[in-house]
Motif scaffolding. Structure first.
Motif, PDB file in Angstrom:
ATOM      1  N   ASP A  64     -14.804   8.711   1.085  1.00  0.00           N
ATOM      2  CA  ASP A  64     -14.109   8.874  -0.187  1.00  0.00           C
ATOM      3  C   ASP A  64     -14.600   7.786  -1.145  1.00  0.00           C
ATOM      4  N   MET A  65     -15.691   8.068  -1.836  1.00  0.00           N
ATOM      5  CA  MET A  65     -16.347   7.099  -2.703  1.00  0.00           C
ATOM      6  C   MET A  65     -15.888   7.329  -4.141  1.00  0.00           C
ATOM      7  N   THR A  66     -15.125   6.388  -4.676  1.00  0.00           N
ATOM      8  CA  THR A  66     -14.707   6.501  -6.071  1.00  0.00           C
ATOM      9  C   THR A  66     -15.496   5.559  -6.973  1.00  0.00           C
ATOM     10  N   THR A  67     -16.244   4.627  -6.381  1.00  0.00           N
ATOM     11  CA  THR A  67     -17.139   3.761  -7.158  1.00  0.00           C
ATOM     12  C   THR A  67     -18.481   3.691  -6.440  1.00  0.00           C
ATOM     13  N   ARG A  68     -19.532   3.405  -7.196  1.00  0.00           N
ATOM     14  CA  ARG A  68     -20.853   3.264  -6.599  1.00  0.00           C
ATOM     15  C   ARG A  68     -20.998   1.857  -5.990  1.00  0.00           C
ATOM     16  N   PRO A  69     -21.519   1.788  -4.768  1.00  0.00           N
ATOM     17  CA  PRO A  69     -21.608   0.489  -4.097  1.00  0.00           C
ATOM     18  C   PRO A  69     -22.409  -0.553  -4.863  1.00  0.00           C
TER      19      PRO A  69
ATOM     20  N   GLN B 105      -9.542   7.442 -12.483  1.00  0.00           N
ATOM     21  CA  GLN B 105      -8.815   7.628 -11.222  1.00  0.00           C
ATOM     22  C   GLN B 105      -9.582   7.008 -10.054  1.00  0.00           C
ATOM     23  N   VAL B 106      -9.808   5.718 -10.182  1.00  0.00           N
ATOM     24  CA  VAL B 106     -10.599   4.990  -9.186  1.00  0.00           C
ATOM     25  C   VAL B 106      -9.872   4.871  -7.845  1.00  0.00           C
ATOM     26  N   ILE B 107      -8.545   4.808  -7.868  1.00  0.00           N
ATOM     27  CA  ILE B 107      -7.799   4.598  -6.630  1.00  0.00           C
ATOM     28  C   ILE B 107      -7.770   5.889  -5.810  1.00  0.00           C
ATOM     29  N   ASP B 108      -8.193   5.781  -4.560  1.00  0.00           N
ATOM     30  CA  ASP B 108      -8.193   6.919  -3.635  1.00  0.00           C
ATOM     31  C   ASP B 108      -7.177   6.644  -2.533  1.00  0.00           C
ATOM     32  N   ARG B 109      -6.256   7.573  -2.344  1.00  0.00           N
ATOM     33  CA  ARG B 109      -5.178   7.358  -1.387  1.00  0.00           C
ATOM     34  C   ARG B 109      -5.692   7.226   0.046  1.00  0.00           C
ATOM     35  N   LYS B 110      -6.721   7.981   0.403  1.00  0.00           N
ATOM     36  CA  LYS B 110      -7.231   7.910   1.772  1.00  0.00           C
ATOM     37  C   LYS B 110      -7.791   6.523   2.083  1.00  0.00           C
ATOM     38  N   THR B 111      -8.450   5.922   1.113  1.00  0.00           N
ATOM     39  CA  THR B 111      -8.986   4.584   1.326  1.00  0.00           C
ATOM     40  C   THR B 111      -7.862   3.556   1.435  1.00  0.00           C
ATOM     41  N   ILE B 112      -6.842   3.713   0.602  1.00  0.00           N
ATOM     42  CA  ILE B 112      -5.667   2.837   0.706  1.00  0.00           C
ATOM     43  C   ILE B 112      -5.032   2.970   2.079  1.00  0.00           C
ATOM     44  N   ASN B 113      -4.978   4.202   2.609  1.00  0.00           N
ATOM     45  CA  ASN B 113      -4.428   4.408   3.950  1.00  0.00           C
ATOM     46  C   ASN B 113      -5.222   3.656   5.005  1.00  0.00           C
TER      47      ASN B 113
ATOM     48  N   SER C  94       0.798  -1.227   0.000  1.00  0.00           N
ATOM     49  CA  SER C  94       0.000   0.000   0.000  1.00  0.00           C
ATOM     50  C   SER C  94       0.831   1.278   0.000  1.00  0.00           C
ATOM     51  N   LEU C  95       2.135   1.172   0.159  1.00  0.00           N
ATOM     52  CA  LEU C  95       2.959   2.365   0.376  1.00  0.00           C
ATOM     53  C   LEU C  95       2.823   3.395  -0.732  1.00  0.00           C
ATOM     54  N   PHE C  96       2.818   2.968  -1.987  1.00  0.00           N
ATOM     55  CA  PHE C  96       2.835   3.914  -3.102  1.00  0.00           C
ATOM     56  C   PHE C  96       1.569   3.884  -3.947  1.00  0.00           C
ATOM     57  N   ILE C  97       0.612   3.002  -3.614  1.00  0.00           N
ATOM     58  CA  ILE C  97      -0.637   2.968  -4.378  1.00  0.00           C
ATOM     59  C   ILE C  97      -1.478   4.200  -4.029  1.00  0.00           C
ATOM     60  N   GLY C  98      -1.953   4.896  -5.048  1.00  0.00           N
ATOM     61  CA  GLY C  98      -2.770   6.082  -4.823  1.00  0.00           C
ATOM     62  C   GLY C  98      -1.987   7.361  -4.630  1.00  0.00           C
ATOM     63  N   THR C  99      -0.676   7.280  -4.727  1.00  0.00           N
ATOM     64  CA  THR C  99       0.153   8.474  -4.582  1.00  0.00           C
ATOM     65  C   THR C  99       0.568   8.989  -5.959  1.00  0.00           C
ATOM     66  N   THR C 100       0.919  10.243  -6.010  1.00  0.00           N
ATOM     67  CA  THR C 100       1.477  10.808  -7.234  1.00  0.00           C
ATOM     68  C   THR C 100       2.981  10.633  -7.181  1.00  0.00           C
ATOM     69  N   LEU C 101       3.506   9.814  -8.064  1.00  0.00           N
ATOM     70  CA  LEU C 101       4.943   9.545  -8.056  1.00  0.00           C
ATOM     71  C   LEU C 101       5.671  10.734  -8.684  1.00  0.00           C
ATOM     72  N   PRO C 102       6.446  11.482  -7.887  1.00  0.00           N
ATOM     73  CA  PRO C 102       7.131  12.665  -8.418  1.00  0.00           C
ATOM     74  C   PRO C 102       8.333  12.263  -9.267  1.00  0.00           C
ATOM     75  N   SER C 103       8.816  13.207 -10.040  1.00  0.00           N
ATOM     76  CA  SER C 103      10.027  12.940 -10.823  1.00  0.00           C
ATOM     77  C   SER C 103      11.209  12.816  -9.875  1.00  0.00           C
ATOM     78  N   LEU C 104      12.186  12.014 -10.281  1.00  0.00           N
ATOM     79  CA  LEU C 104      13.372  11.835  -9.443  1.00  0.00           C
ATOM     80  C   LEU C 104      14.127  13.145  -9.263  1.00  0.00           C
ATOM     81  N   LYS C 105      14.049  14.031 -10.256  1.00  0.00           N
ATOM     82  CA  LYS C 105      14.723  15.328 -10.144  1.00  0.00           C
ATOM     83  C   LYS C 105      14.122  16.144  -9.009  1.00  0.00           C
ATOM     84  N   LYS C 106      12.786  16.171  -8.929  1.00  0.00           N
ATOM     85  CA  LYS C 106      12.125  16.923  -7.874  1.00  0.00           C
ATOM     86  C   LYS C 106      12.402  16.290  -6.510  1.00  0.00           C
TER      87      LYS C 106
END
Length: 469
Positions: A237-242, A313-321, A94-106
């Protein structure tokens, strides 16, 4: 063991979590220590189990006394003993699912100093631990050389990593390492919070901590660990309908997909090793590597594919947390409840010396190396690294929240970016998982030399590159 027995074991674990939560709500000491409810629950379960209450009853009355096994049945403890190794895969996937992966430069520009600091401290924990084992613990107390890796596994990796390596400890003939590492992880969190708060108070008095908000930055309910009623999100944080698929279900499925990808990767590495250098040199590493660091890589792959293919963008970071948080709570309670206190007692010198050495190194690195390696806001940024190096990332976040409650420094942002170049390797990553197999295959001295070289390299780089900025 039946499904009902497994379900009942989870039910009892939930009762302990509720008990731990309400003890924290009404205990000012627990609040001041910012101790998670899961740790309180796990310690209570340990106290009433066979290792403490059971042992005391057997000693005072007789081994046949009805309390000689404590208040927890063997079936419950058997189920709990298997949980850490399972749920650590969910935590790391779960560590990186739902996160915005920044560029290595940033990542490098903003988090580079903290990457150098964190890597130096982690590799230094290996080097110093191995030095202690080689010079003192093994020759005088017969300690297994693998114990040299326990500081980094327990302090930076935390309960999750320590418990997740349970099978590796057994396979390498160091079964007592499981209990020692989980115990050290508890010491790490406690010392990280206590010493961290002391450092913040000293920093506030000496002017080094310019943005400290202290306890005033936490509301009364915040210290209790309760979210104020008017701040709660009623909709979630509902990204899909139940009626299509429940949002929690689809997020658990994505985590499962990441774990599956990690399993395929691990099996591929095991096969590749067996048909290449393994057969020729009789050196095998990946068969001792647990699944969870590869599950983390699987999570990164899932996120990359989601960024490219999922226009909704179905994946929600808060739900993954929430999925990760539930798994970590279950892991911590079950790991602490099944510690063998007698094993720690039999290896008390090893346990205490490793704990003291790890704490001293972390404090030294923060006070004397952080100011020279981190060019700006060294106190706030270094404090996060100190917290993570002593008691996992959550401790670092907590200390930064106290030292910089309004995020007036780049500490939090840099700490977040740091994880991209930190977590995949140390603190539960590939290096952490491979450390003991490397010692087992190549010996303690070569591992010490390698870790010392990497530690010095990161130190010099941090001092000369970032320290000059």
């Amino acid at each position: 063991m039946t499904a009902n027995e497994v379900g009942f074991a989870f039910l009892i674990l939930g009762i302990f979590l509720v008990l731990g939560k309400w003890i924290r709500v009404y205990s000012s000491l627990m609040q001041q220590l910012f101790l998670p409810s899961s740790i309180i629950a796990g310690l209570i379960a340990l106290l009433i189990g066979p290792e403490v209450l059971g042992a005391a009853a057997a000693a005072v009355f007789s081994p046949d006394h009805f309390l000689a096994q404590g208040l927890l049945t063997e079936t419950i403890l058997e189920v709990w003993a298997a949980l850490p190794g399972l749920f650590i895969n969910i935590v790391f996937a779960s560590l990186f699912i739902g996160t915005t992966l920044p560029s290595l430069k940033k990542v490098w520009i903003i988090g580079g100093p903290q990457v150098a600091m964190g890597q130096m401290v982690s590799w230094g924990q290996y080097a110093l631990g191995m030095l202690l084992v080689i010079l003192i613990l093994t020759p005088f107390f017969g300690t297994n050389p693998l114990a040299g890796a326990l500081i980094e596994i327990s302090f930076v990796g935390g309960h999750g990593t320590a418990a997740g390596l349970g099978e590796t400890f057994d396979e390498l003939g160091f079964a007592e390492g499981y209990d020692l590492s989980v115990g050290l992880a508890t010491i790490g969190i406690l010392s990280g919070v206590i010493i961290g708060i002391i450092l913040i108070n000293i920093g506030a008095r000496t002017g080094k901590a310019k943005y400290v908000g202290g306890k005033a930055s936490f509301s009364s309910k915040g210290q209790h660990g309760i979210v104020d009623l008017h701040n709660r999100d009623a909709s979630g944080d509902m990204t899909t309908r139940p009626e299509s698929v429940d949002p929690l279900s689809i997020h658990i499925a994505y985590v499962g997909l990441a774990i599956g990808i990690g399993w395929v990767l691990l099996e591929g590495f095991v096969w590749l090793e067996a048909v290449t250098y393994g057969a020729a040199t009789d050196v095998y590493l990946f068969e001792y590597v647990p699944l969870f660091p590869l599950a983390m890589i699987g999570g990164i792959i899932v996120q990359i594919l989601s960024d490219k293919l999922d226009r909704f963008q179905v994946i929600d970071r808060k739900t993954i947390n929430r999925v990760s948080g539930l798994s970590l709570d279950i892991l911590i309670v079950s790991a602490l409840a099944t510690i063998s206190v007698s094993v720690i007692g039999d290896n008390l010198v090893t346990f205490v010396s490793l704990a003291v050495l790890g704490i001293v190194w972390n404090v030294f690195a923060f006070l004397y190396l952080a100011p020279k390696m981190i060019p700006s806001y060294w106190f706030e940024r270094g404090l996060g690294d100190f917290g993570q190096a002593t008691g996992i990332a959550a401790t670092g976040l907590l200390l930064m929240k106290v030292a910089d409650p309004n995020n007036e420094t780049p500490a939090l942002e840099g700490f977040g970016y740091k994880q991209v170049l930190f977590e995949p390797f140390v603190g539960g990553g590939l290096v952490t998982a491979a450390a003991m197999p490397l010692i087992f295959q190549f010996g303690a001295v070569p591992f010490l030399i390698g870790c010392s070289a990497v530690t010095i390299a990161w130190m010099i780089f941090g001092l000369l590159y970032f320290g000059k900025k």
